[in-house]
Scaffold this active site. Structure first.
Site, PDB file in Angstrom:
ATOM      1  N   ASN A   9     127.208  51.446  41.394  1.00  0.00           N
ATOM      2  CA  ASN A   9     128.513  51.783  40.830  1.00  0.00           C
ATOM      3  C   ASN A   9     128.635  51.132  39.448  1.00  0.00           C
ATOM      4  OD1 ASN A   9     131.308  51.439  40.103  1.00  0.00           O
ATOM      5  ND2 ASN A   9     131.851  52.076  42.154  1.00  0.00           N
ATOM      6  N   ASP A  11     131.262  51.511  37.252  1.00  0.00           N
ATOM      7  CA  ASP A  11     132.637  51.515  36.733  1.00  0.00           C
ATOM      8  C   ASP A  11     132.901  50.360  35.760  1.00  0.00           C
ATOM      9  OD1 ASP A  11     133.209  53.662  38.364  1.00  0.00           O
ATOM     10  OD2 ASP A  11     134.335  52.503  39.846  1.00  0.00           O
ATOM     11  N   HIS A  12     132.350  49.179  36.114  1.00  0.00           N
ATOM     12  CA  HIS A  12     132.748  48.003  35.334  1.00  0.00           C
ATOM     13  C   HIS A  12     132.002  47.849  34.020  1.00  0.00           C
ATOM     14  CE1 HIS A  12     135.716  47.177  38.181  1.00  0.00           C
ATOM     15  NE2 HIS A  12     134.848  47.184  39.167  1.00  0.00           N
ATOM     16  N   ARG A  20     137.571  46.808  24.546  1.00  0.00           N
ATOM     17  CA  ARG A  20     137.557  46.801  23.092  1.00  0.00           C
ATOM     18  C   ARG A  20     137.877  48.167  22.477  1.00  0.00           C
ATOM     19  NH1 ARG A  20     134.662  43.034  19.937  1.00  0.00           N
ATOM     20  NH2 ARG A  20     135.329  41.007  20.637  1.00  0.00           N
ATOM     21  N   HIS A  45     133.957  56.088  39.704  1.00  0.00           N
ATOM     22  CA  HIS A  45     135.283  56.401  40.253  1.00  0.00           C
ATOM     23  C   HIS A  45     136.171  56.821  39.092  1.00  0.00           C
ATOM     24  CE1 HIS A  45     138.935  54.740  42.806  1.00  0.00           C
ATOM     25  NE2 HIS A  45     139.100  55.987  42.411  1.00  0.00           N
ATOM     26  N   ARG A  47     139.536  57.317  38.102  1.00  0.00           N
ATOM     27  CA  ARG A  47     140.881  56.994  38.587  1.00  0.00           C
ATOM     28  C   ARG A  47     141.938  57.796  37.843  1.00  0.00           C
ATOM     29  NH1 ARG A  47     142.745  52.566  41.360  1.00  0.00           N
ATOM     30  NH2 ARG A  47     141.139  51.419  42.451  1.00  0.00           N
ATOM     31  N   ARG A  51     141.355  53.903  34.081  1.00  0.00           N
ATOM     32  CA  ARG A  51     141.229  52.527  33.600  1.00  0.00           C
ATOM     33  C   ARG A  51     139.789  52.144  33.275  1.00  0.00           C
ATOM     34  NH1 ARG A  51     142.771  49.269  39.067  1.00  0.00           N
ATOM     35  NH2 ARG A  51     144.567  50.637  38.915  1.00  0.00           N
ATOM     36  N   HIS A  52     138.822  52.806  33.920  1.00  0.00           N
ATOM     37  CA  HIS A  52     137.429  52.524  33.521  1.00  0.00           C
ATOM     38  C   HIS A  52     136.697  53.808  33.139  1.00  0.00           C
ATOM     39  CE1 HIS A  52     137.102  52.988  37.870  1.00  0.00           C
ATOM     40  NE2 HIS A  52     137.522  51.754  38.128  1.00  0.00           N
ATOM     41  N   GLU A  72     133.637  59.289  43.029  1.00  0.00           N
ATOM     42  CA  GLU A  72     134.747  58.854  43.891  1.00  0.00           C
ATOM     43  C   GLU A  72     136.044  59.369  43.301  1.00  0.00           C
ATOM     44  OE1 GLU A  72     132.788  54.545  45.110  1.00  0.00           O
ATOM     45  OE2 GLU A  72     134.677  54.622  44.018  1.00  0.00           O
ATOM     46  N   THR A 102     141.715  46.992  42.765  1.00  0.00           N
ATOM     47  CA  THR A 102     140.577  47.787  43.202  1.00  0.00           C
ATOM     48  C   THR A 102     140.976  48.504  44.494  1.00  0.00           C
ATOM     49  OG1 THR A 102     138.238  47.688  43.822  1.00  0.00           O
ATOM     50  CG2 THR A 102     139.574  45.790  44.407  1.00  0.00           C
ATOM     51  N   THR A 103     140.074  49.334  45.040  1.00  0.00           N
ATOM     52  CA  THR A 103     140.407  50.096  46.243  1.00  0.00           C
ATOM     53  C   THR A 103     140.583  49.130  47.415  1.00  0.00           C
ATOM     54  OG1 THR A 103     138.927  51.736  45.310  1.00  0.00           O
ATOM     55  CG2 THR A 103     139.765  52.163  47.523  1.00  0.00           C
ATOM     56  N   GLU A 153     132.062  56.336  54.588  1.00  0.00           N
ATOM     57  CA  GLU A 153     131.669  55.079  53.941  1.00  0.00           C
ATOM     58  C   GLU A 153     132.606  54.010  54.473  1.00  0.00           C
ATOM     59  OE1 GLU A 153     130.570  55.040  49.856  1.00  0.00           O
ATOM     60  OE2 GLU A 153     131.206  52.970  49.568  1.00  0.00           O
ATOM     61  N   HIS A 194     131.970  48.042  49.084  1.00  0.00           N
ATOM     62  CA  HIS A 194     133.088  47.243  48.595  1.00  0.00           C
ATOM     63  C   HIS A 194     132.846  45.748  48.792  1.00  0.00           C
ATOM     64  CE1 HIS A 194     137.024  47.260  46.704  1.00  0.00           C
ATOM     65  NE2 HIS A 194     137.062  46.043  47.202  1.00  0.00           N
ATOM     66  N   GLY A 195     132.789  45.057  47.677  1.00  0.00           N
ATOM     67  CA  GLY A 195     132.675  43.599  47.685  1.00  0.00           C
ATOM     68  C   GLY A 195     131.309  43.058  48.045  1.00  0.00           C
ATOM     69  N   GLY A 216     128.853  47.709  43.207  1.00  0.00           N
ATOM     70  CA  GLY A 216     129.247  47.744  41.809  1.00  0.00           C
ATOM     71  C   GLY A 216     129.577  46.408  41.197  1.00  0.00           C
ATOM     72  N   HIS A 217     130.735  45.867  41.539  1.00  0.00           N
ATOM     73  CA  HIS A 217     131.274  44.718  40.808  1.00  0.00           C
ATOM     74  C   HIS A 217     130.304  43.530  40.750  1.00  0.00           C
ATOM     75  CE1 HIS A 217     134.035  41.212  40.237  1.00  0.00           C
ATOM     76  NE2 HIS A 217     134.398  41.993  39.244  1.00  0.00           N
TER      77      HIS A 217
HETATM   78  N1  PXP Z   1     132.402  52.226  47.571  1.00  0.00           N
HETATM   79  C1  PXP Z   1     133.628  52.709  47.283  1.00  0.00           C
HETATM   80  C2  PXP Z   1     134.110  53.910  48.010  1.00  0.00           C
HETATM   81  C3  PXP Z   1     134.426  52.103  46.282  1.00  0.00           C
HETATM   82  O1  PXP Z   1     135.644  52.605  46.005  1.00  0.00           O
HETATM   83  C4  PXP Z   1     133.901  50.999  45.574  1.00  0.00           C
HETATM   84  C5  PXP Z   1     134.707  50.369  44.498  1.00  0.00           C
HETATM   85  O2  PXP Z   1     135.829  49.839  45.011  1.00  0.00           O
HETATM   86  C6  PXP Z   1     132.624  50.533  45.906  1.00  0.00           C
HETATM   87  C7  PXP Z   1     131.902  51.159  46.909  1.00  0.00           C
HETATM   88  C8  PXP Z   1     131.990  49.394  45.188  1.00  0.00           C
HETATM   89  O3  PXP Z   1     132.680  48.218  45.409  1.00  0.00           O
HETATM   90  P1  PXP Z   1     132.303  46.923  44.555  1.00  0.00           P
HETATM   91  O4  PXP Z   1     132.570  47.258  43.116  1.00  0.00           O
HETATM   92  O5  PXP Z   1     133.204  45.889  45.092  1.00  0.00           O
HETATM   93  O6  PXP Z   1     130.846  46.652  44.796  1.00  0.00           O
END
Ligand code: PXP
Length: 240
Positions: A9, A11-12, A20, A45, A47, A51-52, A72, A102-103, A153, A194-195, A216-217
């Site tokens: 992922n 996104d970040h 910037r 994702h 949104r 935002r990203h 997503e 976040t989600t 998921e 997630h996380g 992702g994060h």
């Molecule tokens: N899977 C889904 C469906 C998500 O929405 C996200 C982001 O919230 C992730 C995975 C990745 O999560 P993270 O950025 O915490 O790794």
């Protein structure tokens, strides 16, 4: 044994770029690096508040990568129309609240149940793989099957937090294990996300039955530390 797939992922990368308002760092470049480094898919994702990831990121990344793009989206008309226009190979439907960082949890499948069934049918008719982001709940897994999703998921936010805080994970791990087994038994492919960090990904991958992890994060954050020294060295050479 089938290998576990990794969805990266990015996104970040877009979050840092947008801080910037410039065009750097480029999510497309990150997607290409993910592809070249063995990622099995790239997740973004889009949104409602952009935002990203922005609409143009989706358009370009979809066009320029060869591995599948996993988009997503929230279950809204705007997002469904965008997804049907861009036709990513994978879609994951997620809940979305405007003010969340976040989600925060899995989908409430009863809310908009008929709408979800309708859009899942539409996506599948375009040969798009559809996944639903849910809590590890047997009730939600049954409902996902009823809605004719291809995959679920599992939202791993709770267990990841417990692991990070050094708390007892036994109950939550058992809940996820039961959910994974049940989903596999009724023919739903199982993903997790997630996380996740190195430790939680290792623990959850040992459960067996989770075919795909979307991360992702932590992955983007950790890559700063893995790459920081090299970037500083590059500047030292330029400035000598
Ligand atoms: N899977 C889904 C469906 C998500 O929405 C996200 C982001 O919230 C992730 C995975 C990745 O999560 P993270 O950025 O915490 O790794």
């Amino acid at each position: 044994m089938e290998k576990i797939r990794l969805g990266v992922n990015i996104d970040h990368v877009a979050t840092v770029r947008n801080a910037r308002g410039e065009n750097y760092p480029s999510p497309l470049r990150a997607a290409k690096i993910a592809e070249a480094s063995g990622a099995d898919s790239v997740t973004i994702h889009l949104r409602e508040d952009r935002r990203h990831i922005k609409d143009n990121d989706l358009k370009i990344i979809k066009r320029k990568i060869k591995i599948p793009l996993n988009l997503e989206i929230a279950a809204t008309n705007e997002m469904v129309n965008i997804a049907l226009k861009r036709k990513p190979p994978f879609i994951c439907i997620v809940p979305e609240k405007r003010r969340e960082i976040t989600t925060e949890g899995g989908l409430n499948l009863n809310y908009k149940r008929n709408y979800l069934k309708k859009i899942i049918g539409k996506f599948k008719s375009k040969k798009i793989r559809v996944s639903l982001f849910i809590e590890p709940s047997i009730k939600d897994i049954k409902l996902s099957k009823f809605l004719k999703a291809d995959c679920i998921e599992i939202h791993t936010g709770k267990i990841c937090r417990l692991i990070n805080l050094g708390k007892n994970t036994k109950k939550e791990l058992l809940k996820i294990k039961k959910a994974v087994n049940f989903a596999n038994e009724i023919g739903l492919e199982v993903h997790a996300g997630h996380g996740l960090n190195y430790k939680s990904a290792k623990i959850l991958s040992s459960l067996r039955g989770i075919k795909e992890f979307n991360i992702g994060h932590f992955l983007i954050g950790e890559s700063i530390f893995i790459g920081l020294s090299k970037c500083i060295n590059n500047f030292k050479k330029i400035l000598k």
